[in-house]
Design a protein around this motif. Structure first.
Motif, PDB file in Angstrom:
ATOM      1  N   ILE A  70       0.991  -1.462   0.158  1.00 10.03           N
ATOM      2  CA  ILE A  70      -0.365   0.358   0.114  1.00 10.03           C
ATOM      3  C   ILE A  70       1.091   1.522  -0.162  1.00 10.03           C
ATOM      4  O   ILE A  70       0.670   2.135  -0.989  1.00 10.03           O
ATOM      5  N   ALA A  71       1.892   1.436   0.889  1.00 12.25           N
ATOM      6  CA  ALA A  71       3.387   1.936   0.744  1.00 12.25           C
ATOM      7  C   ALA A  71       3.893   2.757  -0.886  1.00 12.25           C
ATOM      8  O   ALA A  71       3.738   4.117  -1.162  1.00 12.25           O
ATOM      9  N   ALA A  72       3.922   1.969  -0.609  1.00 14.05           N
ATOM     10  CA  ALA A  72       4.391   1.564  -2.967  1.00 14.05           C
ATOM     11  C   ALA A  72       3.255   2.198  -4.151  1.00 14.05           C
ATOM     12  O   ALA A  72       3.558   3.343  -5.045  1.00 14.05           O
ATOM     13  N   LEU A  73       1.988   2.019  -3.494  1.00 13.20           N
ATOM     14  CA  LEU A  73       1.081   1.903  -4.406  1.00 13.20           C
ATOM     15  C   LEU A  73       0.566   4.193  -4.162  1.00 13.20           C
ATOM     16  O   LEU A  73       1.038   4.596  -5.101  1.00 13.20           O
ATOM     17  N   THR A  74       1.042   3.829  -2.645  1.00  8.95           N
ATOM     18  CA  THR A  74       0.820   5.582  -2.845  1.00  8.95           C
ATOM     19  C   THR A  74       1.679   6.421  -2.677  1.00  8.95           C
ATOM     20  O   THR A  74       1.949   7.901  -3.336  1.00  8.95           O
ATOM     21  N   ALA A  75       2.772   5.728  -3.070  1.00  8.32           N
ATOM     22  CA  ALA A  75       4.303   6.587  -3.745  1.00  8.32           C
ATOM     23  C   ALA A  75       3.787   7.171  -4.853  1.00  8.32           C
ATOM     24  O   ALA A  75       4.939   7.776  -5.964  1.00  8.32           O
ATOM     25  N   GLN A  76       3.213   6.469  -5.840  1.00  9.49           N
ATOM     26  CA  GLN A  76       2.824   6.159  -7.370  1.00  9.49           C
ATOM     27  C   GLN A  76       1.897   7.705  -7.093  1.00  9.49           C
ATOM     28  O   GLN A  76       2.594   8.293  -8.270  1.00  9.49           O
ATOM     29  N   GLY A  77       0.983   8.256  -6.448  1.00 11.85           N
ATOM     30  CA  GLY A  77       0.996   9.476  -6.276  1.00 11.85           C
ATOM     31  C   GLY A  77      -0.601   9.653  -6.974  1.00 11.85           C
ATOM     32  O   GLY A  77      -1.087  11.109  -7.515  1.00 11.85           O
ATOM     33  N   TYR A  78      -1.387   8.383  -7.534  1.00 14.38           N
ATOM     34  CA  TYR A  78      -2.717   8.515  -8.136  1.00 14.38           C
ATOM     35  C   TYR A  78      -3.450   8.750  -7.200  1.00 14.38           C
ATOM     36  O   TYR A  78      -3.913   7.598  -6.085  1.00 14.38           O
ATOM     37  N   PRO A  79      -4.503   9.290  -6.598  1.00 23.26           N
ATOM     38  CA  PRO A  79      -5.536   9.415  -5.902  1.00 23.26           C
ATOM     39  C   PRO A  79      -6.440   8.223  -6.092  1.00 23.26           C
ATOM     40  O   PRO A  79      -6.552   7.689  -7.351  1.00 23.26           O
ATOM     41  N   HIS A  80      -6.392   7.089  -5.502  1.00 22.22           N
ATOM     42  CA  HIS A  80      -7.217   5.604  -6.083  1.00 22.22           C
ATOM     43  C   HIS A  80      -8.008   5.159  -4.465  1.00 22.22           C
ATOM     44  O   HIS A  80      -7.889   6.305  -2.953  1.00 22.22           O
ATOM     45  N   ARG A  81      -8.903   4.356  -4.251  1.00 24.74           N
ATOM     46  CA  ARG A  81      -9.478   3.648  -3.113  1.00 24.74           C
ATOM     47  C   ARG A  81      -9.382   2.638  -3.438  1.00 24.74           C
ATOM     48  O   ARG A  81      -9.170   1.664  -4.452  1.00 24.74           O
ATOM     49  N   ILE A  82      -8.886   1.398  -1.996  1.00 26.41           N
ATOM     50  CA  ILE A  82      -8.431   0.035  -2.578  1.00 26.41           C
ATOM     51  C   ILE A  82      -9.999  -0.589  -1.864  1.00 26.41           C
ATOM     52  O   ILE A  82     -10.689  -0.312  -1.049  1.00 26.41           O
ATOM     53  N   LEU A  83     -10.549  -1.880  -3.224  1.00 20.59           N
ATOM     54  CA  LEU A  83     -11.269  -2.651  -3.212  1.00 20.59           C
ATOM     55  C   LEU A  83     -10.956  -3.810  -2.565  1.00 20.59           C
ATOM     56  O   LEU A  83     -11.848  -3.842  -1.538  1.00 20.59           O
ATOM     57  N   ARG A  84      -9.545  -4.220  -3.141  1.00 19.81           N
ATOM     58  CA  ARG A  84      -9.242  -5.332  -2.689  1.00 19.81           C
ATOM     59  C   ARG A  84      -7.814  -5.049  -2.631  1.00 19.81           C
ATOM     60  O   ARG A  84      -7.259  -5.526  -3.236  1.00 19.81           O
ATOM     61  N   VAL A  85      -7.265  -6.230  -1.976  1.00 22.15           N
ATOM     62  CA  VAL A  85      -5.619  -7.004  -1.316  1.00 22.15           C
ATOM     63  C   VAL A  85      -5.536  -8.817  -1.682  1.00 22.15           C
ATOM     64  O   VAL A  85      -6.267  -9.361  -0.316  1.00 22.15           O
ATOM     65  N   GLY A  86      -4.685  -8.633  -2.624  1.00 22.16           N
ATOM     66  CA  GLY A  86      -4.432 -10.502  -2.258  1.00 22.16           C
ATOM     67  C   GLY A  86      -3.298 -10.464  -1.607  1.00 22.16           C
ATOM     68  O   GLY A  86      -2.154 -10.167  -2.704  1.00 22.16           O
TER      69      GLY A  86
END
Length: 102
Positions: A70-86
């Protein structure tokens, strides 16, 4: 080593973000990397983010891998919401070789 797949939706992308994603959508490599890779639909609404996370401690588990992904995803800088994590713990994967007999 963990492989984490995050499925989500982009939220309120600015025009600069949309343009950057549109130009890169065809060049994204599908695979698990430590920096993470995106695949997304042409409408830029849904995405899949794949990230490979090393186990830093022997007792690291899915929770720690998820936090780092999630930290790596956040570092991409795009606003988002997480639906599922595997999360797949690669330490538990057994490889069967072709031709191996039991």
């Amino acid at each position: 080593m963990f492989r984490v797949t995050i499925r989500g939706a982009f939220e309120e992308l600015g025009e600069d973000d949309r343009e950057a994603l549109r130009s890169a959508v065809d060049s994204f490599q599908v695979g698990f990397t430590e920096a993470g890779t995106f695949t997304c639909d042409q409408s830029l609404s849904a995405f899949t983010f794949r990230c490979q996370v090393p186990a830093e401690e022997p007792e690291d588990g899915e929770r720690e891998a998820t936090e780092r992904a999630i930290a790596a995803l956040t570092a991409q800088g795009y606003p988002h919401r997480i639906l599922r994590v595997g999360v797949t713990d690669m330490r538990n994967i057994k490889i069967r070789r072709k031709g191996a007999r039991r």
